[in-house]
Design a protein around this motif. Structure first.
Motif, short mmCIF file in Angstrom:
data_model
loop_
_atom_site.label_atom_id
_atom_site.label_comp_id
_atom_site.label_asym_id
_atom_site.label_seq_id
_atom_site.Cartn_x
_atom_site.Cartn_y
_atom_site.Cartn_z
N PRO A 196 0.81 -1.23 0.00
CA PRO A 196 0.00 0.00 0.00
C PRO A 196 0.84 1.28 0.00
O PRO A 196 0.33 2.35 -0.31
CB PRO A 196 -0.80 -0.09 1.31
N TYR A 197 2.11 1.15 0.34
CA TYR A 197 2.99 2.32 0.45
C TYR A 197 3.85 2.53 -0.80
O TYR A 197 4.64 3.46 -0.86
CB TYR A 197 3.93 2.16 1.65
N LYS A 198 3.73 1.63 -1.77
CA LYS A 198 4.66 1.68 -2.91
C LYS A 198 4.33 2.79 -3.89
O LYS A 198 3.16 2.94 -4.29
CB LYS A 198 4.64 0.34 -3.66
N ALA A 199 5.36 3.49 -4.35
CA ALA A 199 5.21 4.54 -5.36
C ALA A 199 4.85 3.90 -6.69
O ALA A 199 5.15 2.72 -6.93
CB ALA A 199 6.52 5.31 -5.47
N PRO A 200 4.21 4.67 -7.62
CA PRO A 200 3.79 4.08 -8.89
C PRO A 200 4.94 3.46 -9.68
O PRO A 200 4.76 2.41 -10.31
CB PRO A 200 3.16 5.27 -9.64
N GLN A 201 6.12 4.08 -9.64
CA GLN A 201 7.25 3.53 -10.40
C GLN A 201 7.66 2.16 -9.85
O GLN A 201 8.07 1.27 -10.58
CB GLN A 201 8.47 4.48 -10.33
N VAL A 202 7.54 2.01 -8.51
CA VAL A 202 7.91 0.72 -7.88
C VAL A 202 6.86 -0.32 -8.26
O VAL A 202 7.18 -1.45 -8.63
CB VAL A 202 8.03 0.88 -6.35
N LEU A 203 5.58 0.10 -8.21
CA LEU A 203 4.48 -0.82 -8.57
C LEU A 203 4.62 -1.27 -10.03
O LEU A 203 4.36 -2.42 -10.36
CB LEU A 203 3.13 -0.11 -8.39
N ALA A 204 5.02 -0.32 -10.89
CA ALA A 204 5.12 -0.63 -12.31
C ALA A 204 6.46 -1.27 -12.66
O ALA A 204 6.73 -1.55 -13.84
CB ALA A 204 4.91 0.65 -13.13
N ARG A 205 7.30 -1.48 -11.66
CA ARG A 205 8.63 -2.10 -11.82
C ARG A 205 9.47 -1.37 -12.87
O ARG A 205 10.09 -1.97 -13.75
CB ARG A 205 8.49 -3.59 -12.13
N LYS A 206 9.48 -0.03 -12.72
CA LYS A 206 10.33 0.80 -13.59
C LYS A 206 11.46 1.35 -12.73
O LYS A 206 11.26 1.56 -11.53
CB LYS A 206 9.52 2.00 -14.12
N PRO A 238 -3.76 -3.16 -10.85
CA PRO A 238 -4.14 -2.31 -12.00
C PRO A 238 -5.06 -1.16 -11.58
O PRO A 238 -4.90 -0.03 -12.04
CB PRO A 238 -4.87 -3.28 -12.94
N GLU A 239 -5.98 -1.45 -10.65
CA GLU A 239 -6.89 -0.40 -10.17
C GLU A 239 -6.11 0.65 -9.38
O GLU A 239 -6.33 1.86 -9.53
CB GLU A 239 -8.00 -1.04 -9.31
N GLN A 240 -5.18 0.17 -8.57
CA GLN A 240 -4.32 1.09 -7.78
C GLN A 240 -3.59 2.05 -8.74
O GLN A 240 -3.57 3.26 -8.52
CB GLN A 240 -3.31 0.26 -6.96
N LEU A 241 -3.04 1.50 -9.83
CA LEU A 241 -2.30 2.33 -10.78
C LEU A 241 -3.22 3.31 -11.52
O LEU A 241 -2.84 4.44 -11.78
CB LEU A 241 -1.53 1.44 -11.77
N ARG A 242 -4.46 2.85 -11.78
CA ARG A 242 -5.43 3.75 -12.45
C ARG A 242 -5.77 4.92 -11.53
O ARG A 242 -5.79 6.07 -11.95
CB ARG A 242 -6.72 2.98 -12.79
N GLN A 243 -6.03 4.61 -10.27
CA GLN A 243 -6.38 5.67 -9.31
C GLN A 243 -5.22 6.67 -9.16
O GLN A 243 -5.43 7.88 -9.12
CB GLN A 243 -6.70 5.04 -7.94
#
Ligand SMILES: Nc1ncnc2c1ncn2[C@@H]1O[C@H](COP(=O)(O)OP(=O)(O)OP(=O)(O)O)[C@@H](O)[C@H]1O
Length: 302
Positions: A196-206, A238-243
């Protein structure tokens, strides 16, 4: 097992072999009750020969993956020992024996912020601001002086000492994230942290800027302190990234109606999905509204 190293535990007993017992006797450490448990080890209360109380984290090397042992452990240890700041848990002694690592550190007698938040409802915004500001100062030291990103910022890693001063701990994933000479940011490619604390770049593995990923996680921590819930739906990635991408509309729709506009602006700066545009921790710890609110906080009584 010698009497001075016999743990007087309630629950788990720390099993020592003779080598560890001898080492503890030599150093004058007495291990007491278990304080808690994390993914990589158990934490006990301990006392040294001068009567100073500490917490000791016992990490079992045999339970760690080779990747963790080789990549993270040396970092954690070297970073821990050099970090001296009033808002970072101080590490006093580290040693390795019988395939275990013992990390003796400052004892925080009032638990962690996640536990405090669970027990105290309502929690004053001024107190949230004070503890958030204190941990921001600790993180700022880590970023600016140690040139390291923490990479596992969360309320569970924010401890309260006996005087209710908030301190950051658990540098398991801390990593030098800037080059020393020119202070140029080095992008991270290890996608660690807590969902829940991960930044979008970390979530997207970039590849990501570790300093800015910490700021994102600080934003999630502050949002939690203000709202008692996470800002984004973290069980559906995917929903987390959309939000997250629907910025600033989605996050703005999640703020409490009575949250002051200054607080919303502060959070907006931490939740910018573009890491280049996201705030630095230095800007946050100098935020005027945060400083003013913190100055009005009343600490809990024992
Ligand atoms: N310095 C300390 N003083 C007092 N209690 C501590 C201290 N360090 C850790 N603890 C207690 O031990 C528990 C486990 O800590 P640990 O750092 O191993 O795991 P965690 O942060 O909860 O989880 P993980 O490491 O898996 O992310 C904490 O929740 C806290 O209750």
């Amino acid at each position: 097992m010698s009497s001075s190293s016999q743990p007087s535990t309630t629950g788990d007993v720390l099993e020592f072999d003779s080598k560890i017992s001898a080492l503890f006797n030599h150093k004058g450490y007495k291990i007491m009750n278990k304080l808690g448990q994390g993914a990589y080890g158990k934490v006990y209360k301990a006392m040294d020969s001068s009567g100073r109380v500490s917490a000791v984290k016992v990490m079992d090397l045999s339970l760690m993956s080779e990747n963790f042992r080789n990549k993270f452990l040396p970092r954690e240890l070297s970073t821990l020992i050099e970090c001296r700041h009033e808002n970072l848990i101080q590490v006093w002694d580290i040693f390795r024996a019988s395939n275990k690592i013992f990390i003796f550190m400052e004892f925080a007698g009032n638990g962690d912020l996640a536990g405090y938040l669970k027990k105290h409802n309502p929690m004053e915004d001024s107190l949230s601001c004070l503890w958030f500001l204190q941990t921001s100062r600790g993180l700022s030291f880590l970023h600016e002086r140690m040139l390291s990103a923490h990479r596992d910022i969360k309320l569970d890693n924010m401890l309260l000492d006996g005087q209710y001063v908030a301190k950051l701990t658990d540098f398991g994933f801390a990593k030098p994230s800037a080059e020393k000479e020119r202070r140029q940011v080095l992008l991270s490619r290890t996608f660690c942290g807590t969902s829940p604390y991960k930044a979008p770049q970390v979530l997207a593995r970039k590849p990501y800027n570790g300093f800015k990923a910490d700021v994102w996680s600080m934003g999630v921590s502050l949002f939690l302190l203000f709202h008692r819930q996470f800002p984004f739906c973290w069980k559906d990635r995917p929903e987390q990234l959309r939000q997250i991408a629907d910025y600033p509309d989605y996050i703005r729709s999640r703020y409490r109606q009575d949250l002051p506009e200054d607080a919303k602006t502060l959070l907006d700066g931490m939740f910018n999905p573009d890491e280049k545009a996201r705030s630095w921790i230095k800007t946050i710890r100098n935020n005027k509204w945060l400083l003013n609110m913190s100055s009005t906080a009343i600490l809990p009584t024992q």
